[in-house]
Design a protein around this motif. Structure first.
Motif, PDB file in Angstrom:
ATOM      1  N   GLY A 121      62.850 -14.248  26.894  1.00 31.64           N
ATOM      2  CA  GLY A 121      63.067 -15.093  25.716  1.00 31.64           C
ATOM      3  C   GLY A 121      62.217 -14.712  24.525  1.00 31.64           C
ATOM      4  N   VAL A 122      61.877 -13.426  24.408  1.00 30.81           N
ATOM      5  CA  VAL A 122      61.061 -12.953  23.291  1.00 30.81           C
ATOM      6  C   VAL A 122      62.000 -12.514  22.171  1.00 30.81           C
ATOM      7  CG1 VAL A 122      59.363 -11.254  22.541  1.00 30.81           C
ATOM      8  CG2 VAL A 122      59.224 -12.205  24.847  1.00 30.81           C
ATOM      9  N   THR A 123      61.819 -13.086  20.973  1.00 28.96           N
ATOM     10  CA  THR A 123      62.644 -12.735  19.810  1.00 28.96           C
ATOM     11  C   THR A 123      61.741 -12.256  18.691  1.00 28.96           C
ATOM     12  OG1 THR A 123      62.567 -15.013  19.008  1.00 28.96           O
ATOM     13  CG2 THR A 123      64.453 -14.398  20.391  1.00 28.96           C
ATOM     14  N   GLY A 124      62.325 -11.545  17.725  1.00 26.11           N
ATOM     15  CA  GLY A 124      61.573 -11.065  16.575  1.00 26.11           C
ATOM     16  C   GLY A 124      60.758  -9.811  16.862  1.00 26.11           C
ATOM     17  N   VAL A 125      60.941  -9.215  18.023  1.00 21.52           N
ATOM     18  CA  VAL A 125      60.179  -8.023  18.418  1.00 21.52           C
ATOM     19  C   VAL A 125      61.145  -6.851  18.570  1.00 21.52           C
ATOM     20  CG1 VAL A 125      58.759  -6.975  20.221  1.00 21.52           C
ATOM     21  CG2 VAL A 125      58.395  -9.363  19.579  1.00 21.52           C
ATOM     22  N   THR A 126      60.742  -5.712  18.025  1.00 22.76           N
ATOM     23  CA  THR A 126      61.529  -4.483  18.153  1.00 22.76           C
ATOM     24  C   THR A 126      60.712  -3.480  18.960  1.00 22.76           C
ATOM     25  OG1 THR A 126      62.521  -4.867  15.983  1.00 22.76           O
ATOM     26  CG2 THR A 126      62.706  -2.649  16.893  1.00 22.76           C
ATOM     27  N   ALA A 127      61.380  -2.842  19.905  1.00 26.86           N
ATOM     28  CA  ALA A 127      60.725  -1.817  20.728  1.00 26.86           C
ATOM     29  C   ALA A 127      61.310  -0.458  20.367  1.00 26.86           C
ATOM     30  CB  ALA A 127      60.945  -2.100  22.205  1.00 26.86           C
ATOM     31  N   SER A 128      60.424   0.507  20.108  1.00 23.96           N
ATOM     32  CA  SER A 128      60.866   1.894  19.921  1.00 23.96           C
ATOM     33  C   SER A 128      60.145   2.737  20.970  1.00 23.96           C
ATOM     34  CB  SER A 128      60.567   2.378  18.501  1.00 23.96           C
ATOM     35  OG  SER A 128      59.187   2.301  18.238  1.00 23.96           O
ATOM     36  N   VAL A 129      60.817   3.787  21.414  1.00 27.35           N
ATOM     37  CA  VAL A 129      60.260   4.610  22.483  1.00 27.35           C
ATOM     38  C   VAL A 129      60.297   6.078  22.060  1.00 27.35           C
ATOM     39  CG1 VAL A 129      60.431   5.263  24.914  1.00 27.35           C
ATOM     40  CG2 VAL A 129      61.135   2.972  24.196  1.00 27.35           C
ATOM     41  N   ALA A 130      59.160   6.761  22.242  1.00 27.33           N
ATOM     42  CA  ALA A 130      59.072   8.201  21.976  1.00 27.33           C
ATOM     43  C   ALA A 130      58.122   8.813  22.995  1.00 27.33           C
ATOM     44  CB  ALA A 130      58.575   8.458  20.560  1.00 27.33           C
ATOM     45  N   ASN A 131      58.591   9.838  23.681  1.00 24.55           N
ATOM     46  CA  ASN A 131      57.780  10.546  24.683  1.00 24.55           C
ATOM     47  C   ASN A 131      57.213   9.613  25.743  1.00 24.55           C
ATOM     48  OD1 ASN A 131      58.139  13.054  23.348  1.00 24.55           O
ATOM     49  ND2 ASN A 131      56.527  12.492  21.915  1.00 24.55           N
ATOM     50  N   GLY A 132      57.998   8.620  26.114  1.00 21.97           N
ATOM     51  CA  GLY A 132      57.581   7.705  27.169  1.00 21.97           C
ATOM     52  C   GLY A 132      56.670   6.584  26.695  1.00 21.97           C
ATOM     53  N   GLU A 133      56.326   6.564  25.407  1.00 21.90           N
ATOM     54  CA  GLU A 133      55.451   5.527  24.860  1.00 21.90           C
ATOM     55  C   GLU A 133      56.273   4.485  24.111  1.00 21.90           C
ATOM     56  OE1 GLU A 133      52.238   6.945  22.449  1.00 21.90           O
ATOM     57  OE2 GLU A 133      51.590   8.386  23.959  1.00 21.90           O
ATOM     58  N   ILE A 134      55.986   3.213  24.394  1.00 17.22           N
ATOM     59  CA  ILE A 134      56.669   2.111  23.725  1.00 17.22           C
ATOM     60  C   ILE A 134      55.791   1.616  22.586  1.00 17.22           C
ATOM     61  CG2 ILE A 134      57.500  -0.265  23.962  1.00 17.22           C
ATOM     62  CD1 ILE A 134      57.932   0.325  26.950  1.00 17.22           C
ATOM     63  N   THR A 135      56.417   1.402  21.432  1.00 21.86           N
ATOM     64  CA  THR A 135      55.725   0.781  20.306  1.00 21.86           C
ATOM     65  C   THR A 135      56.449  -0.521  20.004  1.00 21.86           C
ATOM     66  OG1 THR A 135      55.069   2.921  19.416  1.00 21.86           O
ATOM     67  CG2 THR A 135      54.980   1.047  17.908  1.00 21.86           C
ATOM     68  N   LEU A 136      55.705  -1.628  20.073  1.00 27.13           N
ATOM     69  CA  LEU A 136      56.249  -2.951  19.782  1.00 27.13           C
ATOM     70  C   LEU A 136      55.868  -3.336  18.359  1.00 27.13           C
ATOM     71  CD1 LEU A 136      55.321  -4.827  23.096  1.00 27.13           C
ATOM     72  CD2 LEU A 136      57.525  -3.798  22.490  1.00 27.13           C
ATOM     73  N   THR A 137      56.867  -3.712  17.562  1.00 23.27           N
ATOM     74  CA  THR A 137      56.629  -4.150  16.181  1.00 23.27           C
ATOM     75  C   THR A 137      57.353  -5.464  15.950  1.00 23.27           C
ATOM     76  OG1 THR A 137      58.500  -2.824  15.405  1.00 23.27           O
ATOM     77  CG2 THR A 137      56.321  -1.816  15.245  1.00 23.27           C
ATOM     78  N   GLY A 138      56.935  -6.178  14.928  1.00 23.45           N
ATOM     79  CA  GLY A 138      57.582  -7.440  14.558  1.00 23.45           C
ATOM     80  C   GLY A 138      56.593  -8.581  14.592  1.00 23.45           C
ATOM     81  N   ASP A 139      57.151  -9.782  14.407  1.00 23.23           N
ATOM     82  CA  ASP A 139      56.346 -10.997  14.403  1.00 23.23           C
ATOM     83  C   ASP A 139      56.570 -11.730  15.717  1.00 23.23           C
ATOM     84  OD1 ASP A 139      55.511 -10.469  11.797  1.00 23.23           O
ATOM     85  OD2 ASP A 139      57.255 -11.486  10.931  1.00 23.23           O
TER      86      ASP A 139
END
Length: 167
Positions: A121-139
């Motif tokens: 139930g997490v909203t407002g968060v975007t996940a991007s993935v590069a080389n196996g690493e996740i970056t979480l952005t947003g509020d």
């Protein structure tokens, strides 16, 4: 006098026989040389073939490195009785590069993280993935931060970069 002549003649024949035997060199035993050389070079690479003819050793086969080629030749030359070495070893072709599984793996991680964010139930968060690493952005609200991190970590990335802004 005849006895002296017979003795001299016998000594002459005996000397000639000794000179003849001493002057004849024994041919190298090709089978023994092959076995000795094979024992030395097989420690470098089991795929090296050894053949010997009249003391001349031929090395053949495909090996993984230039250093193995030179080490095998040197090892063969060190075997007593080897007259010369013909080095016909070749370098193995470089292996085909593995297919790029990183991109496929990144896509799988991204799909898993997105599904987990929805599950928790997490909203407002975007996940991007590069080389196996996740970056979480947003509020995100502080109460949902732990769920967002859990959603990311369950995707088994190599690293999670938290760039979320807590509201």
């Amino acid at each position: 006098m005849k006895t002296l002549q017979k003795q001299q003649w016998l000594w002459a024949v005996l000397c000639l026989l000794l000179i003849g035997v001493g002057g004849c060199k024994k041919k190298p035993d090709d089978a023994a040389l092959t076995t000795s050389v094979q024992a030395k070079v097989s420690a470098l690479d089991a795929g090296i073939n050894v053949e010997t003819k009249d003391g001349v050793v031929t090395l053949a086969g495909t090996v993984a490195s230039e250093s193995t080629i030179s080490q095998a030749e040197q090892a063969a030359k060190e075997v007593e009785g080897v007259k010369s070495v013909t080095n016909s070893l070749t370098l193995a072709a470089a292996p085909e590069p593995a297919p790029d599984t990183a991109a496929t793996n990144d896509a799988t991680i991204k799909t898993t993280v997105d599904a987990n964010l929805t599950k928790y139930g997490v909203t407002g968060v975007t996940a991007s993935v590069a080389n196996g690493e996740i970056t979480l952005t947003g509020d995100i609200k502080r109460a949902k931060l732990q769920d967002a991190m859990k959603a990311a970590n369950e995707a088994q990335p190599t690293k999670v970069n938290n760039q979320l802004t807590i509201k």
